[in-house]
Design a protein around this motif. Structure first.
Motif, PDB file in Angstrom:
ATOM      1  N   ALA A   1      -3.293  14.503   0.074  1.00 57.07           N
ATOM      2  CA  ALA A   1      -3.802  14.094   1.384  1.00 57.07           C
ATOM      3  C   ALA A   1      -3.744  12.582   1.568  1.00 57.07           C
ATOM      4  CB  ALA A   1      -5.235  14.588   1.572  1.00 57.07           C
ATOM      5  N   SER A   2      -3.824  11.831   0.485  1.00 58.39           N
ATOM      6  CA  SER A   2      -3.791  10.371   0.578  1.00 58.39           C
ATOM      7  C   SER A   2      -2.431   9.863   1.025  1.00 58.39           C
ATOM      8  CB  SER A   2      -4.145   9.739  -0.775  1.00 58.39           C
ATOM      9  OG  SER A   2      -5.424  10.123  -1.211  1.00 58.39           O
ATOM     10  N   GLY A   3      -1.393  10.602   0.707  1.00 58.54           N
ATOM     11  CA  GLY A   3      -0.036  10.157   1.017  1.00 58.54           C
ATOM     12  C   GLY A   3       0.512  10.643   2.340  1.00 58.54           C
ATOM     13  N   GLN A   4      -0.279  11.355   3.129  1.00 58.42           N
ATOM     14  CA  GLN A   4       0.203  11.884   4.401  1.00 58.42           C
ATOM     15  C   GLN A   4       0.396  10.766   5.416  1.00 58.42           C
ATOM     16  OE1 GLN A   4      -2.602  14.887   5.596  1.00 58.42           O
ATOM     17  NE2 GLN A   4      -1.935  16.348   4.021  1.00 58.42           N
ATOM     18  N   LEU A   5       1.559  10.718   6.038  1.00 57.75           N
ATOM     19  CA  LEU A   5       1.875   9.695   7.041  1.00 57.75           C
ATOM     20  C   LEU A   5       1.389  10.186   8.402  1.00 57.75           C
ATOM     21  CD1 LEU A   5       5.486   8.777   5.844  1.00 57.75           C
ATOM     22  CD2 LEU A   5       3.301   7.757   5.155  1.00 57.75           C
TER      23      LEU A   5
ATOM     24  N   LYS B   1       3.627   5.547  11.886  1.00 58.51           N
ATOM     25  CA  LYS B   1       2.799   6.477  11.126  1.00 58.51           C
ATOM     26  C   LYS B   1       2.780   6.064   9.655  1.00 58.51           C
ATOM     27  CE  LYS B   1       1.797   9.526  14.392  1.00 58.51           C
ATOM     28  NZ  LYS B   1       0.393   9.801  14.814  1.00 58.51           N
ATOM     29  N   ARG B   2       1.594   5.782   9.164  1.00 61.01           N
ATOM     30  CA  ARG B   2       1.427   5.415   7.757  1.00 61.01           C
ATOM     31  C   ARG B   2       0.245   6.187   7.173  1.00 61.01           C
ATOM     32  NH1 ARG B   2       2.773   0.130   9.982  1.00 61.01           N
ATOM     33  NH2 ARG B   2       4.714  -0.665   9.049  1.00 61.01           N
ATOM     34  N   THR B   3      -0.079   5.874   5.923  1.00 61.67           N
ATOM     35  CA  THR B   3      -1.158   6.574   5.231  1.00 61.67           C
ATOM     36  C   THR B   3      -2.523   6.103   5.729  1.00 61.67           C
ATOM     37  OG1 THR B   3      -1.191   4.917   3.472  1.00 61.67           O
ATOM     38  CG2 THR B   3       0.225   6.836   3.140  1.00 61.67           C
ATOM     39  N   LEU B   4      -3.548   6.860   5.363  1.00 60.78           N
ATOM     40  CA  LEU B   4      -4.919   6.490   5.698  1.00 60.78           C
ATOM     41  C   LEU B   4      -5.256   5.108   5.152  1.00 60.78           C
ATOM     42  CD1 LEU B   4      -7.806   7.128   6.710  1.00 60.78           C
ATOM     43  CD2 LEU B   4      -8.214   8.248   4.492  1.00 60.78           C
ATOM     44  N   ALA B   5      -4.795   4.794   3.937  1.00 64.68           N
ATOM     45  CA  ALA B   5      -5.087   3.490   3.345  1.00 64.68           C
ATOM     46  C   ALA B   5      -4.537   2.370   4.221  1.00 64.68           C
ATOM     47  CB  ALA B   5      -4.510   3.407   1.930  1.00 64.68           C
ATOM     48  N   SER B   6      -3.332   2.521   4.729  1.00 67.12           N
ATOM     49  CA  SER B   6      -2.764   1.504   5.607  1.00 67.12           C
ATOM     50  C   SER B   6      -3.533   1.416   6.924  1.00 67.12           C
ATOM     51  CB  SER B   6      -1.291   1.795   5.879  1.00 67.12           C
ATOM     52  OG  SER B   6      -0.501   1.493   4.754  1.00 67.12           O
ATOM     53  N   TRP B   7      -3.997   2.537   7.426  1.00 71.21           N
ATOM     54  CA  TRP B   7      -4.816   2.511   8.636  1.00 71.21           C
ATOM     55  C   TRP B   7      -6.104   1.729   8.393  1.00 71.21           C
ATOM     56  CZ3 TRP B   7      -9.702   4.447   9.850  1.00 71.21           C
ATOM     57  CH2 TRP B   7     -10.033   4.420  11.223  1.00 71.21           C
ATOM     58  N   LEU B   8      -6.675   1.858   7.205  1.00 65.92           N
ATOM     59  CA  LEU B   8      -7.865   1.082   6.869  1.00 65.92           C
ATOM     60  C   LEU B   8      -7.538  -0.404   6.738  1.00 65.92           C
ATOM     61  CD1 LEU B   8      -9.492   3.554   4.319  1.00 65.92           C
ATOM     62  CD2 LEU B   8     -10.434   2.881   6.545  1.00 65.92           C
TER      63      LEU B   8
ATOM     64  N   ILE C   1       0.835  -1.210   0.000  1.00 68.91           N
ATOM     65  CA  ILE C   1       0.000   0.000   0.000  1.00 68.91           C
ATOM     66  C   ILE C   1       0.867   1.256   0.000  1.00 68.91           C
ATOM     67  CG2 ILE C   1      -1.635   1.355   1.364  1.00 68.91           C
ATOM     68  CD1 ILE C   1      -2.970  -0.998   0.003  1.00 68.91           C
ATOM     69  N   GLU C   2       1.946   1.247   0.782  1.00 66.09           N
ATOM     70  CA  GLU C   2       2.778   2.441   0.905  1.00 66.09           C
ATOM     71  C   GLU C   2       3.593   2.714  -0.357  1.00 66.09           C
ATOM     72  OE1 GLU C   2       2.712   4.593   3.714  1.00 66.09           O
ATOM     73  OE2 GLU C   2       0.939   3.360   4.021  1.00 66.09           O
ATOM     74  N   ARG C   3       3.647   1.773  -1.297  1.00 70.10           N
ATOM     75  CA  ARG C   3       4.333   2.015  -2.575  1.00 70.10           C
ATOM     76  C   ARG C   3       3.455   2.764  -3.575  1.00 70.10           C
ATOM     77  NH1 ARG C   3       5.960  -3.649  -2.756  1.00 70.10           N
ATOM     78  NH2 ARG C   3       4.738  -3.878  -4.675  1.00 70.10           N
ATOM     79  N   THR C   4       2.203   2.991  -3.245  1.00 70.33           N
ATOM     80  CA  THR C   4       1.261   3.621  -4.167  1.00 70.33           C
ATOM     81  C   THR C   4       1.719   5.030  -4.550  1.00 70.33           C
ATOM     82  OG1 THR C   4      -0.568   2.398  -3.164  1.00 70.33           O
ATOM     83  CG2 THR C   4      -1.149   4.307  -4.519  1.00 70.33           C
ATOM     84  N   ARG C   5       1.635   5.335  -5.833  1.00 73.87           N
ATOM     85  CA  ARG C   5       1.834   6.718  -6.293  1.00 73.87           C
ATOM     86  C   ARG C   5       0.500   7.441  -6.166  1.00 73.87           C
ATOM     87  NH1 ARG C   5       5.495   6.678 -11.815  1.00 73.87           N
ATOM     88  NH2 ARG C   5       7.194   5.353 -11.074  1.00 73.87           N
TER      89      ARG C   5
END
Length: 387
Positions: A256-260, A271-278, A247-251
């Protein structure tokens, strides 16, 4: 050269505006020229298609899965044909779920049953109908056949705009590579297996008797789809950390999507992105339901939006596929002095990136409070994309 096509399956739950296809296979509506030619050549096939109704007697003709008659034997295997269906289903459902999070209560294809393959089909001699599942194997007369669409969902029409075209094109290329190869690469095998798991995760949790336990079970299938995608092969391991890495390799298309900015992990927070939190939320939910921990309906809910984590699984899977494939627009930038070429480049790039932005916007709703009763749902504002 004229290509001869063979009808393999019918799909009665998905009305199509046009065929969804590649050079080897297609899911085509009954008004497609290839299906019409088959109906003219084989009157029994026409009779078979004409014997479908919905549950209230309204007649329709189902979509048909067609295969190039000259396709290599590997593409005639049910695994290849099922994977072709999975590719189209996930290119549709991930996009539909993303739009539904942004603009709820739309008329969209949201469940995999829309692409269910009917268990009865004409035999290869266009004579009788054959039913084949793990539970039945039988044959009967076409004149006695009464086909029906699923009683569990509406027949929702599918247009070109309902499909994530960049994702579809990339997945079809990988599908063809997987089944053309004598010894397919591990990542192609993993991709098709993951899509198969994701397709089953996209099915209705149950019927009229659906409980929150059923939704929790479906969440576990989504977690499996992610883990199959990241499995390194051999004796390697697939786990949450590897899903985080993917997920963290996503461009990201939206800054806002890439904020850690989101805590993930267990005792040691990262601290990771919102996607990783999901992703973390999916895992937590899966563990509670599958391990027998005490659960309630609220176990499925994300606190801020008051939506179920289940609703975010499909858009999140699109993000994982973005990184896995990877889905990047890599056309060379023409000179700005060539206004037509440069304008075309900008338009093509926007078209390519739009489904990615839609998926990211969908995930960002996880940070938004639910609207007040009777109020319009606020539109998502997003910064200009990064170059």
């Amino acid at each position: 050269m004229t290509v001869d096509w063979t009808p393999v399956f019918v799909l009665p739950n998905i009305p199509l505006d046009h065929a969804v296809e590649c050079e080897i296979a297609a899911i085509a509506p009954a008004h497609d020229s290839r299906v019409r030619a088959l109906k003219r050549a084989h009157p029994t096939f026409k009779q078979f298609l004409n014997r479908f109704t919905d549950n209230f007697g309204a007649k329709f003709e189902p979509a048909v899965l067609l295969l190039d008659a000259a396709a290599p034997p590997s593409f005639r295997d049910v695994a290849a044909l099922g994977s072709f269906r999975d590719v189209i289903a996930l290119s549709t459902i991930t996009h539909g779920r993303s739009l539904e999070l942004r603009y709820p209560r739309g008329h969209r294809v949201l469940f995999g049953e829309a692409f269910a393959i009917y268990p009865w089909m004409l035999d290869r001699h266009y004579k009788d109908v054959i039913g084949s599942t793990p539970a039945i194997l039988g044959t009967h007369l076409v004149s006695s056949f009464r086909g029906q669409s699923s009683p569990a969902l509406f027949r929702t029409s599918l247009a070109a705009s309902d499909i994530d075209e960049p994702l579809l094109a990339a997945l079809l290329a990988r599908w063809r590579r997987r089944y053309e190869a004598e010894e397919p690469a591990w990542d192609d095998v993993a991709l098709m297996r993951s899509l198969n798991m994701a397709y089953h995760a996209s099915l209705l949790p149950a019927g009229t008797d659906t409980t929150f336990y059923d939704v929790g079970r479906i969440v576990s299938l989504w977690v499996s789809a992610f883990e199959i995608l990241v499995h390194p092969g051999g004796s390697g391991k697939a786990n949450r950390e590897k899903v985080f890495e993917l997920i963290e390799r996503t461009r990201w298309a939206i800054p806002a999507s890439g904020q850690l900015a989101h805590d993930t992990g267990n005792k040691t927070k990262v601290k990771r992105t919102l996607a990783s939190w999901l992703v973390q939320s999916l895992y937590d939910c899966r563990n509670d339901f599958l391990h027998g921990n005490p659960v309630e309906r609220s176990t499925l809910l994300l606190a801020t939006p008051q939506r179920t984590i289940f609703e975010y699984a499909a858009p999140l899977y699109r993000i994982a596929l973005t990184a896995f494939l990877p889905l990047v627009y890599d056309a060379p930038i023409p000179s700005a002095t060539d206004a037509d070429a440069f304008g075309g480049f900008i338009a093509d790039r926007m078209t390519f990136m739009d489904p990615q932005k839609t998926a990211e916007d969908a995930l960002l709703t996880a940070t938004q409070a639910p609207p007040e009763p009777g109020a319009r749902r606020p539109r998502i504002t997003r910064p200009a994309p990064q170059e």
